[in-house]
Design an enzyme around this catalytic site. Sequence first.
Site, short mmCIF file in Angstrom:
data_model
loop_
_atom_site.label_atom_id
_atom_site.label_comp_id
_atom_site.label_asym_id
_atom_site.label_seq_id
_atom_site.Cartn_x
_atom_site.Cartn_y
_atom_site.Cartn_z
N SER A 199 0.84 -1.20 0.00
CA SER A 199 0.00 0.00 0.00
C SER A 199 0.87 1.25 0.00
O SER A 199 2.07 1.18 0.30
CB SER A 199 -0.86 -0.01 1.28
OG SER A 199 -1.39 1.28 1.56
N TYR A 248 -3.46 -0.01 9.99
CA TYR A 248 -3.30 -0.40 8.58
C TYR A 248 -1.88 -0.07 8.11
O TYR A 248 -1.21 -0.89 7.48
CB TYR A 248 -4.33 0.34 7.75
CG TYR A 248 -4.38 -0.01 6.30
CD1 TYR A 248 -3.72 0.78 5.35
CD2 TYR A 248 -5.11 -1.10 5.84
CE1 TYR A 248 -3.78 0.48 4.00
CE2 TYR A 248 -5.19 -1.40 4.49
CZ TYR A 248 -4.53 -0.60 3.58
OH TYR A 248 -4.59 -0.90 2.23
P1 NAP Z 1 -11.92 -4.89 -0.52
O1 NAP Z 1 -12.74 -4.40 -1.65
O2 NAP Z 1 -12.30 -4.55 0.89
O3 NAP Z 1 -11.75 -6.51 -0.63
C1 NAP Z 1 -11.00 -7.15 0.37
C2 NAP Z 1 -11.20 -8.63 0.18
O4 NAP Z 1 -10.50 -9.32 1.22
C3 NAP Z 1 -12.67 -9.02 0.28
O5 NAP Z 1 -12.97 -10.02 -0.68
C4 NAP Z 1 -12.76 -9.60 1.69
O6 NAP Z 1 -13.74 -10.58 1.84
C5 NAP Z 1 -11.40 -10.26 1.80
N1 NAP Z 1 -11.06 -10.54 3.21
C6 NAP Z 1 -11.04 -9.66 4.23
N2 NAP Z 1 -10.69 -10.31 5.37
C7 NAP Z 1 -10.53 -11.62 5.05
C8 NAP Z 1 -10.19 -12.80 5.79
N3 NAP Z 1 -9.94 -12.76 7.11
N4 NAP Z 1 -10.11 -13.98 5.14
C9 NAP Z 1 -10.37 -14.04 3.81
N5 NAP Z 1 -10.70 -12.97 3.04
C10 NAP Z 1 -10.77 -11.78 3.67
O7 NAP Z 1 -10.43 -4.40 -0.69
P2 NAP Z 1 -9.62 -4.00 -2.01
O8 NAP Z 1 -9.68 -2.52 -2.19
O9 NAP Z 1 -9.96 -4.90 -3.14
O10 NAP Z 1 -8.15 -4.33 -1.46
C11 NAP Z 1 -7.54 -5.59 -1.66
C12 NAP Z 1 -6.15 -5.49 -1.09
O11 NAP Z 1 -5.50 -4.34 -1.65
C13 NAP Z 1 -6.14 -5.27 0.42
O12 NAP Z 1 -5.02 -5.93 0.98
C14 NAP Z 1 -5.94 -3.75 0.55
O13 NAP Z 1 -5.34 -3.41 1.79
C15 NAP Z 1 -5.04 -3.49 -0.60
N6 NAP Z 1 -5.01 -2.11 -1.10
C16 NAP Z 1 -6.16 -1.50 -1.50
C17 NAP Z 1 -6.06 -0.21 -2.04
C18 NAP Z 1 -7.27 0.56 -2.52
O14 NAP Z 1 -7.13 1.79 -2.73
N7 NAP Z 1 -8.41 -0.06 -2.67
C19 NAP Z 1 -4.83 0.41 -2.17
C20 NAP Z 1 -3.69 -0.26 -1.71
C21 NAP Z 1 -3.80 -1.52 -1.19
P3 NAP Z 1 -15.21 -10.15 2.38
O15 NAP Z 1 -15.93 -9.65 1.19
O16 NAP Z 1 -15.76 -11.43 2.92
O17 NAP Z 1 -15.03 -9.10 3.43
C1 GCO Z 2 -6.96 5.20 3.22
C2 GCO Z 2 -7.07 4.27 2.04
C3 GCO Z 2 -5.71 3.75 1.66
C4 GCO Z 2 -5.82 2.81 0.50
C5 GCO Z 2 -4.51 2.28 0.10
C6 GCO Z 2 -3.57 3.33 -0.39
O1 GCO Z 2 -7.89 5.20 4.05
O2 GCO Z 2 -5.97 5.92 3.27
O3 GCO Z 2 -7.94 3.19 2.32
O4 GCO Z 2 -5.13 3.11 2.76
O5 GCO Z 2 -6.63 1.72 0.83
O6 GCO Z 2 -3.93 1.48 1.07
O7 GCO Z 2 -2.44 2.69 -0.96
#
Ligand code: NAP
Ligand code: GCO
Length: 265
Positions: A145, A158
Amino acid sequence: MNNMFRLDGKVALVTGASYGIGFAIATALYKAGATIVFNDIKQEFVDKGLANYKEAGIPARGYVCDVTDENAVNELVATIEKEVGVIDILVNNAGIIKRIPMCEMSAAEFRQVIDVDLNAPFIVSKAVIPAMIKKGGGKIINICSMMSELGRETVSAYAAAKGGLKMLTRNIASEYGEFNIQCNGIGPGYIATPQTAPLREIQPDGSRHPFDQFIIAKTPAARWGEAEDLAGPAVFLASEASNFVNGHVLYVDGGILAYIGKQPK
Ligand code: NAP
Ligand code: GCO
């Protein structure tokens, strides 16, 4: 050159990939030739994920598994190895966030985020590495992230988890590189998924969320990322094209980390 990005004959496990970033990465790995396996916490979410994959024409296999539960993860990996094959590519994608001012956050809430975002990648990686070694190598991709590098208000747990995940990535690379296992990270910028939906809500007066406007000003690309923006980087790190890339976090952020931010008008 094109063949080095192919994943034909490879089995890829993408955790938490019913939708969002995990689904987009799994789709890209499938299009490159991989067999896709994913998990989610509840059968209803796995079923929704299977429907999403079916609609996309992807014969993915889904399993119920909470990635924080070591016994459940070990059973999941054993089942996949029996029913599908040895896991060649692991994407530790499952994650949660709790946006709470640190001094208002309970220790239990802090631990819950650390458990999913840091302990679980350790648990799942530990479960797949032995078979990767026996097979002669493998790929582990940890979804890090911006918060692996930067802090901000309300995301202490986080950021601590994602900072730790960057170092876990480097340590797996260090400890298992000699077995032809490459462990790298992808550091997405701000991506439009359910996880960030609260940061993009249209305000009662019809204006964009202040944080939405902030991210646009902080991103040279002047837009939020789409989950599909992570497809190419994921295929690269999952393929033999990255066989000498190890312990690296590839930031896919539209330039946020390089940019001081646009001057307010
Ligand atoms: P999201 O839409 O919240 O999806 C997260 C997924 O992880 C969901 O399918 C959730 O399942 C699953 N999950 C959560 N806890 C779990 C557990 N204990 N066991 C199994 N599955 C679990 O998040 P996203 O935005 O796609 O993010 C995916 C990854 O990218 C995460 O690691 C997040 O930190 C990272 N990330 C996101 C962003 C962003 O801007 N979106 C940026 C940087 C990094 P449920 O549906 O059952 O909750
Ligand atoms: C926040 C956002 C970010 C993104 C991502 C950025 O609240 O700042 O959720 O944490 O999820 O991790 O890279």
